[in-house]
Design a protein around this motif. Sequence first.
Motif, PDB file in Angstrom:
ATOM      1  N   GLN A 316       0.833  -1.199   0.000  1.00  0.00           N
ATOM      2  CA  GLN A 316       0.000   0.000   0.000  1.00  0.00           C
ATOM      3  C   GLN A 316       0.867   1.247   0.000  1.00  0.00           C
ATOM      4  OE1 GLN A 316      -2.699   2.221  -0.496  1.00  0.00           O
ATOM      5  NE2 GLN A 316      -3.904   0.660   0.538  1.00  0.00           N
ATOM      6  N   VAL A 327      -8.245   7.158  -7.463  1.00  0.00           N
ATOM      7  CA  VAL A 327      -9.118   7.593  -6.369  1.00  0.00           C
ATOM      8  C   VAL A 327      -8.728   6.766  -5.146  1.00  0.00           C
ATOM      9  CG1 VAL A 327     -11.487   7.762  -5.549  1.00  0.00           C
ATOM     10  CG2 VAL A 327     -10.966   8.207  -7.959  1.00  0.00           C
ATOM     11  N   ALA A 328      -8.353   7.447  -4.068  1.00  0.00           N
ATOM     12  CA  ALA A 328      -7.750   6.766  -2.922  1.00  0.00           C
ATOM     13  C   ALA A 328      -8.437   7.144  -1.612  1.00  0.00           C
ATOM     14  CB  ALA A 328      -6.259   7.105  -2.834  1.00  0.00           C
ATOM     15  N   ASP A 329      -8.292   6.259  -0.637  1.00  0.00           N
ATOM     16  CA  ASP A 329      -8.763   6.505   0.728  1.00  0.00           C
ATOM     17  C   ASP A 329      -7.569   6.997   1.544  1.00  0.00           C
ATOM     18  OD1 ASP A 329      -9.563   6.379   3.384  1.00  0.00           O
ATOM     19  OD2 ASP A 329     -10.676   4.508   3.144  1.00  0.00           O
ATOM     20  N   HIS A 331      -7.192   7.352   4.596  1.00  0.00           N
ATOM     21  CA  HIS A 331      -6.962   6.589   5.825  1.00  0.00           C
ATOM     22  C   HIS A 331      -6.121   5.344   5.550  1.00  0.00           C
ATOM     23  CE1 HIS A 331     -10.911   8.708   6.731  1.00  0.00           C
ATOM     24  NE2 HIS A 331     -10.022   9.272   7.507  1.00  0.00           N
ATOM     25  N   GLU A 332      -6.351   4.692   4.409  1.00  0.00           N
ATOM     26  CA  GLU A 332      -5.524   3.539   4.053  1.00  0.00           C
ATOM     27  C   GLU A 332      -4.073   3.966   3.871  1.00  0.00           C
ATOM     28  OE1 GLU A 332      -7.198   1.783   0.602  1.00  0.00           O
ATOM     29  OE2 GLU A 332      -8.971   0.977   1.622  1.00  0.00           O
ATOM     30  N   ARG A 361     -13.446   9.065  -0.720  1.00  0.00           N
ATOM     31  CA  ARG A 361     -12.171   8.853  -1.389  1.00  0.00           C
ATOM     32  C   ARG A 361     -11.910  10.034  -2.310  1.00  0.00           C
ATOM     33  NH1 ARG A 361     -10.904   3.246  -1.305  1.00  0.00           N
ATOM     34  NH2 ARG A 361      -9.878   3.332  -3.338  1.00  0.00           N
ATOM     35  N   PRO A 366      -1.329   8.517  -4.751  1.00  0.00           N
ATOM     36  CA  PRO A 366      -1.145   7.928  -3.419  1.00  0.00           C
ATOM     37  C   PRO A 366       0.313   7.722  -3.035  1.00  0.00           C
ATOM     38  CG  PRO A 366      -2.890   6.804  -4.618  1.00  0.00           C
ATOM     39  CD  PRO A 366      -2.216   7.698  -5.600  1.00  0.00           C
TER      40      PRO A 366
END
Length: 492
Positions: A316, A327-329, A331-332, A361, A366
């Motif tokens: 990750q 498109v990303a989160d 928090h991840e 997201r 990232p």
Amino acid sequence: MSGQQTPCDVAELGTLFLFEKLDDDQLDRLCREGRVELFEPGPVYTEGDPATCFYVLLEGTVVMSRRVGGDDVEISRTSQRGVYAGAMQAYLNGRNEEVYKGSVRVTEPSRFFVLPAEKFAAILRDWFPMAVHLLEGMFFGSQNTQRTIGQRERLLALGSLSAGLTHELNNPAAAAVRATSALRDRVAHMRQKLGVIASGPYARDTLETLVEIQERTAEQVAKATPLTPMEASDREDALGDWLDDHDIAGGWQLAPTFVQAGLDTDWLDQVAAAVDGPTLEGAVRWLNYTVETELLMNEIEDSTTRISHLVDAAKQYSQMDRAPYQVADVHELLDSTLMMLAGKMGSGIKVAKEYDRSLPRIPAYPGELNQVWTNLIDNAVSAMDGEGKLTVRTALDGDHVLVEFHDTGSGVPDEIRDRIFDPFFTTKPVGEGTGLGLDISWRIVANKHHGSLAVQSTPGDTRFQVRLPLTGSDTPAAPAAPDTPDTSEEST
């Protein structure tokens, strides 16, 4: 933009600090090849447009701004005669794409001496050939230096992360190896004990009852909940007393294992009720091997799960096999970075997560945002010098996502707060920092994500705040200036 052209006065040009050392012939050439323009209040030129002219203020008031996200942030406002802006690097003669690095507007009727970029370049090369060579060398040398040290910064971060990841992987791997070795020993003993039981004076129904108790015991181990030290001590005493009362030698060695598995004297009573007195000790020890086996398998499962999570976090973090723009989160991304840096933080730094899980997201790069998180967390850890609390908070801030890193370290002194985003500026000892971490972070946030990076700091309360737009484009923004640091207080 263009204004109303007015006559060029050689004598007036000679009063400007930029031209005061020029002779009459040089001033005449400036007037011939340039022009004087009067601009009414409004824009003179706009950031990102081709840089076609060099501007020198003769009179009036000029405002310079840079674009950050969707906003124009004012950088300076002045009425000083002779200030200049525009095609500052025309002397490179097309070797570097020249666009206006900011926007300029005037707030009152203002006059400028305007020199077309190609004329400006020709004059510099004719009058100052050595200076032009030096400027070219400095410009491209600085670019190469920043690129090289930027790569070095990434390599240093990678080395630090690799060391931390190796440390984090080593602990569960070593635990799994130890547990596997112990498990092999316990299984061997359990086979031996099973042979003894099978050849002993156990009736068929007694063996069936023991097997049933064994199954229930295994289930109980899986459901065991941790006890407080006081509760565990009391239960160990009770189990030890029970074992002693039933003439089972070394009960104090068996009791901690049974307590860890969540077993108590009621469970021992069931075992005692299922077998005759002379065979009780053999049955209890056989069940002890069962308990130890289950506990060791749990330890192996926990260790291998931890390793799996670390590998997932590394993937990750590095965004391996993923598109650069997606498109990303957030928090991840934050969790993977925190896990990668856990070994570097040590036990003295406590991490608190205050996530708004309802955040959507967002479109982002990232892998590069992980580099931003790494730089900001690393700075926070350094500022706390091994002891303190790091709070990572996310929230919705208008049409932006706010990611805040709050540390309890020594803070950023007022006298250097405006310089911390400058390239090569560092407060770390020689050899420990390149001074590019915050500069690179700001460029990633502002240029590539159209966001902002700001700092608020007092001793014991430093907050770096990253704001990222909810919507974006895969086209990097034009260069922009960092937000003016905000020193207002904000609670988490």
